[in-house]
Structure formats: C-alpha cells, structure tokens
Scaffold this motif. Structure first.
Motif, short mmCIF file in Angstrom:
data_model
loop_
_atom_site.label_atom_id
_atom_site.label_comp_id
_atom_site.label_asym_id
_atom_site.label_seq_id
_atom_site.Cartn_x
_atom_site.Cartn_y
_atom_site.Cartn_z
N THR A 24 0.69 -1.09 -0.11
CA THR A 24 0.03 -0.05 -0.09
C THR A 24 0.78 1.20 0.04
O THR A 24 0.34 2.05 -0.80
N SER A 25 1.91 1.17 0.70
CA SER A 25 2.77 2.47 0.75
C SER A 25 4.17 2.02 0.66
O SER A 25 5.16 2.13 1.84
N PRO A 26 4.50 1.60 -0.32
CA PRO A 26 6.19 1.16 -0.54
C PRO A 26 7.15 2.24 -0.42
O PRO A 26 7.01 3.24 -0.81
N THR A 27 8.23 1.85 0.17
CA THR A 27 9.37 2.98 0.15
C THR A 27 10.65 2.26 -0.26
O THR A 27 11.69 2.81 -0.61
N SER A 28 10.62 0.82 -0.37
CA SER A 28 11.84 0.34 -0.93
C SER A 28 11.55 -1.02 -1.88
O SER A 28 10.17 -1.49 -1.31
N GLY A 29 12.21 -1.69 -2.56
CA GLY A 29 11.88 -2.69 -3.33
C GLY A 29 11.49 -2.54 -4.70
O GLY A 29 11.62 -1.43 -5.04
N ALA A 30 11.04 -3.51 -5.26
CA ALA A 30 10.54 -3.67 -6.66
C ALA A 30 9.46 -4.35 -7.10
O ALA A 30 9.04 -5.32 -6.23
N LYS A 31 8.70 -4.17 -7.90
CA LYS A 31 7.55 -5.03 -8.42
C LYS A 31 7.42 -5.27 -9.92
O LYS A 31 7.66 -4.05 -10.62
N ILE A 61 1.66 -6.79 -22.06
CA ILE A 61 2.06 -5.75 -21.27
C ILE A 61 2.86 -5.93 -20.11
O ILE A 61 2.83 -6.73 -19.39
N LEU A 62 3.90 -5.23 -19.90
CA LEU A 62 5.04 -5.01 -18.87
C LEU A 62 4.93 -3.82 -18.06
O LEU A 62 4.93 -2.76 -18.63
N LYS A 63 4.77 -4.15 -16.62
CA LYS A 63 4.63 -3.10 -15.76
C LYS A 63 5.88 -3.19 -14.70
O LYS A 63 6.01 -4.07 -14.10
N THR A 64 6.50 -2.10 -14.49
CA THR A 64 7.53 -2.16 -13.56
C THR A 64 7.47 -1.07 -12.55
O THR A 64 7.21 0.24 -12.77
N HIS A 65 7.91 -1.39 -11.15
CA HIS A 65 8.06 -0.13 -10.33
C HIS A 65 9.28 -0.27 -9.41
O HIS A 65 9.27 -1.73 -8.69
N ILE A 66 10.00 0.46 -9.10
CA ILE A 66 11.23 0.61 -8.10
C ILE A 66 11.13 1.71 -7.34
O ILE A 66 10.98 2.62 -7.60
N LEU A 102 12.65 10.56 2.64
CA LEU A 102 12.64 10.66 1.15
C LEU A 102 12.90 9.27 0.34
O LEU A 102 13.69 8.68 0.58
N THR A 103 11.80 9.21 -0.61
CA THR A 103 11.98 8.04 -1.39
C THR A 103 11.80 8.54 -2.71
O THR A 103 10.96 9.31 -3.33
N GLY A 104 12.85 7.56 -3.54
CA GLY A 104 12.66 7.75 -4.92
C GLY A 104 12.14 6.54 -5.71
O GLY A 104 12.37 5.58 -5.20
N SER A 105 11.55 6.66 -6.89
CA SER A 105 10.71 5.69 -7.37
C SER A 105 10.54 5.92 -9.10
O SER A 105 10.49 7.00 -9.40
N VAL A 106 10.69 4.68 -9.60
CA VAL A 106 10.67 4.77 -11.08
C VAL A 106 9.54 3.88 -11.51
O VAL A 106 9.43 2.69 -11.10
N HIS A 107 8.89 4.20 -12.32
CA HIS A 107 7.69 3.56 -13.07
C HIS A 107 7.41 3.53 -14.40
O HIS A 107 7.49 4.74 -15.03
N ALA A 108 7.33 2.33 -14.85
CA ALA A 108 7.46 2.18 -16.26
C ALA A 108 6.16 1.18 -16.87
O ALA A 108 6.07 -0.01 -16.22
#
Length: 346
Positions: free
Chosen positions: A150-157, A179-184, A193-199
């Motif tokens: 629900t509220s990720p701050t680390s890891g990947a999916k 379809i490919l989805k990634t979340h880091i 502070l959390t950084g994230s990348v979504h594609a």
C-alpha cells in the motif's frame, strides 16, 4: 464488498474508479476447487457494467473464467467474454433530461426523441463491432519484492501479462498482446525521502485475417499527469482512439507530510514528479513498416509533464492532487499549469 458461501465459494462486487474518475462495477461468483500446495484452480462467472471505451461509448460484458494460480508468481486464465457496446448515455438517466423538456403537451415518445438529440453520439462506432466474443488465454507473471503493497518505500515489483485470443478459432477476436509494468522504490533518506521509477510498455498484434485491433481491446487510460487525453483523438468529440502500442514512464520523489495527523491516519505524502508517454495505433502488417517508423510515430505524439502535489491511498486506489505543467521542446506547444486530481494504481 465480498461475502463467502458455505464451502469456500465467494461472491464479491468490485468497484473500480479509473484515472478519469469513471466508475465501473464487476460482480463475480467464484467456486474454488482442487487446491494445491502453492495455488488453486477456480471457476468464476462475472458481469461488468459500464466499461467506458470513450466518453460517449461504453461496453457491458458477461463471461466465465477458469483461473489456475500455480504459485506466487505464475497464473493462467482462460476467459470467455461476451461484449456489447452501447451509447454511454444509456447509463445516464434520461428521466432527468426528459424532465427538463418543459412541455406538458409533448408526448413521451417525442420527449425521448428530443432527449436523444440532446445526448451526443459517439463518432467511433466504425472502430468496434456491436457484439463480440473474446475467448482468451492469459499468462500472468508477477515478482513482488516491495516492503509494502500500500505504501512502499523500498523494493521492486514487476508484472508481465501475455494474452492470446481466438485459439482454435473460438470467438470473434484474434489477437496477441503483452504488457509489462515495473515499479522500483529506492529509500534516499530512510523513512523520509523515497525515489521511485515506474514504467509501462505494451503491444498488441492482430492475428489471422484481422488487420486492426478493435477499440474494445486497445490500451486506454494510461494517463500522463497534466493531460486529459492520451494519443490521437477524434477532432469533433475528443474521443480517444487508444492504440495497440503504449509506453509510459515516470520518476517521483516522495516524503511524508509534516502534519502528524494526516501522515499517521491517512498515510499522506508529498511528491514531485516527471512523466512522459504515448499510445498509438500501428499497423505491424503494413508493408514497409519497421521499428524505426514505429519509434518515429510514437515520438511524434509524446506527452511530457512535471509537477508536484500530495497523495494518499484508498481501498480503490491512490488519489493524487497535483499541480502539473505540460512540457514540450517547442515552448509554444506547452500548456498552462493546471491543478488536477486523479486515481492511480502505480
């Protein structure tokens, strides 16, 4: 809403609000059987209304699905889906509009005719079949290493969904899609502070004699923050054509709000972002079309934005309130800053 029957059967009603704040309902009854050590095999029947294709066109569907969850990462599903397209306004009460026609001498039939003139019709009926049956086999692969769903701050999916429709010449749809989805998520400052990348990257190719992908099966609602539409749209009604090739990428920085009540009770966070993406219709079967032409067509309509805002998680998705600025290398093509609120499921 979900309830369980006597022997593990399950009945549930699922409500979905997409990024355009449109609501659709999925009712389903599920009969699990043949449980395995890591998964299950289940048969379910469902109905969904209304699934919006455009602001002026909707689809209702009824079907059955046989789902085999093999383990935490792999699942297979065979779905038989009967679909019917409608004017979206059939789901809007005409009684309100008819009541506004203030003429006691007007017959009910004439009022219906007048009301139908007030309700615009879609201009994209040539992009769909009135009725269609989609019999599809889908493989879903998911790897989830997030520290919180629900509220990720680390890891990947990572999730990859691949589907083939029309196997054995069953149904009206003959299509292969993936379809490919990634979340880091990366903790830059722990608990602050959390950084994230979504594609998201997806493609669909018609099989057999089909040369185009129906509007029912195109990628839709992959919104870019700050834009109300994505990809090409009809010049008169602004209805999106959707597409069979989609790409979307976003980077975000987020931090908890400094107000303890909002942070603790609602999980509210501040964020800043940059995002870009597009969706196009591309004819893979047309002679002369190649990867270079595909990239050129995709880049020509690319939408990009940046901004900041705050968000919090709800059971139906993540709600965001953002200040957005459209960006274009050509300054004249850049839009004015705007405020918006949307639901996301990144």
């Amino acid at each position: 809403m979900r309830s369980t029957l006597g022997l593990g059967e399950q009945v549930d009603l699922e409500t979905t609000i997409n990024q355009d704040k449109h609501v659709s309902f999925l009712s389903r009854i599920k009969f699990p059987f043949v449980p395995t050590l890591d998964g299950y095999l289940a048969l379910s029947g469902y109905t969904r209304v209304p699934d919006r294709l455009t602001p002026l066109m909707s689809s209702s569907s009824n079907g059955v699905a046989l789902t085999a969850k093999l383990n935490d990462r792999h699942s297979l599903e065979y779905r038989f889906d009967s679909r019917t397209n409608h004017n979206h306004n059939v789901f809007v009460s005409k009684k309100v509009i008819v009541a506004d026609i203030d003429n006691s001498e007007t017959s009910d039939e004439d009022k219906d005719v007048q009301a139908s003139k007030l309700l615009p019709d879609s201009e994209l009926w040539s992009e769909v079949s009135p009725h269609s049956i989609n019999a599809s086999l889908t493989h879903n692969y998911t790897v989830n290493a997030l520290n919180s769903n629900t509220s990720p701050t680390s890891g990947a999916k990572l999730s990859l969904s691949t589907s083939v429709s029309g196997l054995g010449n069953v149904g009206d749809v003959h299509l292969a899609s993936s379809i490919l989805k990634t979340h880091i998520y990366v903790p830059i400052v722990k608990n602050v502070l959390t950084g994230s990348v979504h594609a998201t990257v997806g493609g669909a190719v018609p099989l057999g004699k089909d040369n185009a992908v129906s509007l029912n099966d195109r990628f839709r609602f992959e919104r870019i923050r700050g834009y109300t539409t994505l990809g090409a749209s009809h010049p008169e009604t602004s209805e999106e054509y959707g597409g069979n090739v989609v790409g979307n990428a976003a980077v975000r920085l987020s931090a908890p709000v400094p107000i303890a009540f909002l942070r603790d009770q609602f999980g509210m966070r501040l964020h800043t972002f940059a995002q870009t993406g597009n969706v196009i219709n591309y004819d893979f079967k047309k002679e002369g079309n190649d990867s270079k032409r595909l990239i050129e067509q995709f880049k020509s309509g690319l939408q990009t934005s940046y901004g900041a805002g705050f968000f919090f998680n709800l059971p139906i998705g993540r709600m965001e309130f953002n200040w957005c600025k459209q960006y274009s290398p050509t300054a004249a093509a850049s839009g004015s800053p705007k405020f918006e609120w949307k639901f996301f499921n990144e």
